[in-house]
Design an enzyme around this catalytic site. Structure first.
Site, short mmCIF file in Angstrom:
data_model
loop_
_atom_site.label_atom_id
_atom_site.label_comp_id
_atom_site.label_asym_id
_atom_site.label_seq_id
_atom_site.Cartn_x
_atom_site.Cartn_y
_atom_site.Cartn_z
N HIS A 69 0.82 -1.22 0.00
CA HIS A 69 0.00 0.00 0.00
C HIS A 69 0.85 1.27 0.00
CE1 HIS A 69 -3.50 -2.49 0.87
NE2 HIS A 69 -2.93 -2.95 1.96
C1 BDR Z 1 -2.92 1.18 5.29
O1 BDR Z 1 -3.17 0.75 6.61
C2 BDR Z 1 -1.98 0.35 7.22
O2 BDR Z 1 -2.13 -0.86 7.87
C3 BDR Z 1 -0.91 0.32 6.17
O3 BDR Z 1 0.33 0.75 6.68
C4 BDR Z 1 -1.42 1.28 5.11
O4 BDR Z 1 -1.01 2.61 5.39
C5 BDR Z 1 -3.58 0.21 4.32
O5 BDR Z 1 -4.96 0.19 4.55
#
Ligand code: BDR
Ligand code: CA
Length: 293
Positions: free
Chosen positions: A235
């Protein structure tokens, strides 16, 4: 290009930060931390540990310890109790530079010419919402905000429509949407496309580079937290990738608001630039290259 990274490391935050720190054209002037994947003291320490691995001493300022008006709700299942999946990192080169992350953001923005600093948001948007409230003149100097968060057409990851970063602090996200900042949002619709599988871990290790090997270890830990998965989404690395390689992302304009109850994105009145797709092969290659020296 000068950058402030606002983050809650976090396995995928760590990979994004290593990539950004490695990039010669990106000068990371400050990092601010926020409670998100794990509590603030741990995200702050982790930001320092990631800088130490990259052998750079970027000032790390602790920011908001909790979302606006509610309790923090960390994501221990994925990122582990240390936030970095138990991967060994060196200790920070320096103690945190301060405990007023929002003030540090404002100071960094005022110290640079207007529209010369990008803000990368890798976690809940609490610090940015507080900046808008406390130092609106500084916020106006941000060149652009690139934030990972939300789900537009994709299902959510913490609710049917809700994504973690927005749902962790929906009031902050709503304040950011209203502010009319030059915001680019990268939701799950794009970030779920950029995935690491076992062959990608192997390619990272084969570079022999410190940042790439640490990223491989982090992705291994990510796999360990999700039994049976064949690949894991990257992500937060989409944020520095979009900054460096905008041509790899398919942008659309969407009229969005935040549902304050669920943290989901809903049709609304704020027109936002949203990355809805990514050139997967190109982005995987760019990330591998960026981590490999
Ligand atoms: C986001 O949530 C966090 O767990 C990850 O680091 C990312 O920023 C993904 O939904
Ligand atoms: Ca994050």
């Amino acid at each position: 290009m000068s950058i402030i990274i606002d983050t809650d490391p976090g396995i995928d935050d760590a990979i994004a930060i290593l990539y950004a720190l490695n990039h010669p054209e990106q000068e990371v002037t400050a990092m601010t931390t926020v409670a998100g994947n794990i509590g603030l003291s741990v995200t702050t320490r982790n930001a320092g540990r990631i800088c130490a691995l990259a052998q750079v001493d970027v000032p790390v300022h602790a920011g908001a310890a909790a979302p606006l008006g509610k309790e923090a709700n960390p994501e221990l299942g994925i990122h582990g109790t240390d936030g970095l999946g138990g991967v060994v990192f060196p200790e920070p080169l320096s103690p945190p530079a301060g405990t007023d992350g929002v003030g540090a953001m404002a100071a960094a923005l005022m110290a640079h010419p207007p529209q010369s600093v990008d803000l990368f948001c890798l976690g809940p948007l609490t610090n940015l919402a507080l900046l808008l409230d406390r130092a609106p003149e500084a916020a106006k100097r941000i060149r652009r905000v690139i934030a990972m968060g939300g789900a537009v057409k994709e299902p959510g990851n913490v609710g049917p429509k809700a994504e973690f970063n927005i749902a962790h602090d929906p009031h902050a996200a709503a304040a950011v949407f209203v502010a009319g900042l030059p915001l680019t949002l990268i939701p799950l619709d794009a970030t779920r496309q950029l995935r690491a599988d076992r062959s990608y871990i192997k390619a990272l290790r084969e570079t022999g580079a410190v940042a790439a090997i640490a990223s491989a270890d982090l992705i291994d830990a990510y796999f360990a937290a999700t039994n049976g998965a064949e690949s894991r989404p990257l992500h937060d690395p989409c944020v520095p990738l979009l900054a460096q390689h905008p041509e790899l992302f398919r942008m659309e304009a969407h009229d969005l608001s935040v549902d304050l109850e669920t943290g989901a994105l809903v049709a609304g009145e704020h027109t936002i630039k949203v990355a809805m797709g990514v050139n997967v092969q190109g982005a995987r290659a760019a990330l591998l290259h960026g981590l490999s020296f």
